[in-house]
Design a protein around this motif. Structure first.
Motif, PDB file in Angstrom:
ATOM      1  N   SER A   1       0.805  -1.022   0.081  1.00  0.00           N
ATOM      2  CA  SER A   1      -0.063   0.006   0.030  1.00  0.00           C
ATOM      3  C   SER A   1       0.816   1.250   0.109  1.00  0.00           C
ATOM      4  O   SER A   1       1.671   1.284   0.863  1.00  0.00           O
ATOM      5  N   PHE A   2       0.550   2.184  -0.805  1.00  0.00           N
ATOM      6  CA  PHE A   2       1.139   3.445  -0.944  1.00  0.00           C
ATOM      7  C   PHE A   2       0.484   4.598  -1.774  1.00  0.00           C
ATOM      8  O   PHE A   2      -0.341   4.083  -2.443  1.00  0.00           O
ATOM      9  N   THR A   3       0.685   5.727  -1.513  1.00  0.00           N
ATOM     10  CA  THR A   3       0.072   6.820  -2.373  1.00  0.00           C
ATOM     11  C   THR A   3       1.088   7.454  -3.092  1.00  0.00           C
ATOM     12  O   THR A   3       2.294   7.881  -2.830  1.00  0.00           O
TER      13      THR A   3
ATOM     14  N   TYR B   1       8.923   9.880  -7.330  1.00  0.00           N
ATOM     15  CA  TYR B   1       9.003   8.625  -6.656  1.00  0.00           C
ATOM     16  C   TYR B   1       9.726   7.494  -7.215  1.00  0.00           C
ATOM     17  O   TYR B   1       9.688   7.422  -8.329  1.00  0.00           O
TER      18      TYR B   1
ATOM     19  N   ILE C   1       9.636   4.233  -2.252  1.00  0.00           N
ATOM     20  CA  ILE C   1       9.033   2.898  -1.627  1.00  0.00           C
ATOM     21  C   ILE C   1      10.233   1.758  -1.977  1.00  0.00           C
ATOM     22  O   ILE C   1      10.646   1.476  -2.954  1.00  0.00           O
TER      23      ILE C   1
ATOM     24  N   SER D   1       7.917   3.443   2.943  1.00  0.00           N
ATOM     25  CA  SER D   1       7.223   4.029   1.933  1.00  0.00           C
ATOM     26  C   SER D   1       7.310   5.767   2.733  1.00  0.00           C
ATOM     27  O   SER D   1       6.726   5.951   3.722  1.00  0.00           O
TER      28      SER D   1
END
Length: 302
Positions: A24-26, A33, A200, A210
């Protein structure tokens, strides 16, 4: 901050092999990124899932805050997840015109993108005459033809010489400075450290971290500190809130920091405690140190 991509508990299993496991990450607008990890850590599989070329086993992802189909989202994305694949005998303009036809977009941005990637003077040269670095830059130009909101790159400098790596790095920074969000996968620590604001970290399909690159590790580096009164110094350091583990070395104590410090204040506090320092050196962890520490602290797969 506007969300470009939200990944929630995303997994991809091939039988007993967990290529990506509950990640999970944004991704937020305006940042660069990096998905960082050794070969086989799940970087390319993660990108493949969010680009709708690999079916997830479980979990979910949403582009642009949700409410947009994958088909419409892909129109707002530029991506290179494989080796550049153009027709060898066709020149840059001919190849990019074909890309425009496939994407159903106009050809009026071709010269602009070729100039951006430094290939305008070679636009009529056959693709087969290009170096590997030029081929990669042409692929980036093709991914930018639709003016995407996010550019996704999988190992963009793989196989390039130092000059080619520098050219791609400079290009990524330039594209980012114009407001395009970038997500790149890499196993190269140096690459991520130089171009990414956020990282990440993946290892064997598991996400280890992250967040911002400069906050990747919970520690804040170390100090090497010494005084003629070693006993008094050790007691003094052990009472400080910023001091973690203390290791005695030949040339002083190495202290793991739990928070940022002001070395001038440390020296002042020591004097007030009757300790006169003859050494105080601050050492920040490099991204390589942090990455190795993170991955070494994880159990190996059985």
């Amino acid at each position: 901050m506007e969300q470009i991509l939200q990944i929630t508990n995303l997994s991809k299993h091939y039988g007993a092999l967990k290529a990506v496991d509950d990640v999970s990450f944004t991704i937020e607008k305006g940042h660069v990124y990096g998905i960082l990890g050794p070969n086989g850590s799940g970087k390319s599989t993660t990108l493949g899932m969010v680009l709708n070329v690999v079916n997830p086993t479980s979990g979910d992802y949403q582009w642009f805050g949700g409410g947009v189909s994958n088909h419409d989202a892909l129109k707002r994305i530029g991506a290179i997840i494989e080796r550049p694949n153009f027709y060898p005998s066709m020149d840059a303009v001919q190849n990019l015109k074909l890309v425009c036809k496939i994407k159903n977009i106009t050809t009026d941005k071709i010269n602009e993108k070729l100039e951006l990637v430094g290939l305008l003077s070679r636009k009529h040269s056959p693709f087969k005459t290009y170096s590997l670095g030029m081929k990669q830059r042409l692929a980036i130009a093709s991914a930018l033809l639709n003016d995407p909101e996010i550019l996704i790159l999988d190992e963009p400098t793989n196989g390039l010489d130092p000059q080619g790596i520098r050219a791609i790095r400079d290009l990524i920074q330039h594209i980012s400075s114009n407001g395009t969000t970038i997500l790149l996968a890499s196993h190269l620590l140096d690459e991520v450290e130089k171009v990414c604001s956020h990282v990440i970290v993946l290892r064997q399909g598991n996400m280890l971290y992250s967040g911002p690159v400069d906050e990747m590790n919970s520690t804040h580096g170390t100090i090497l500190i010494d005084a003629s009164d070693r006993g008094g110094l050790k007691y003094f350091i052990s009472q400080q809130s910023y001091a973690g583990s203390i290791e005695e070395l030949v040339d002083g104590f190495e202290v793991m920091l739990l928070s940022d410090i002001d070395t001038a204040q440390v020296n002042k506090d020591a004097v007030q405690a009757g300790i006169y320092l003859n050494k105080l050196l601050l050492k920040k962890q490099s991204l390589e140190d942090q990455f190795i520490e993170l991955t070494n602290n994880q159990p190996q797969a059985s």
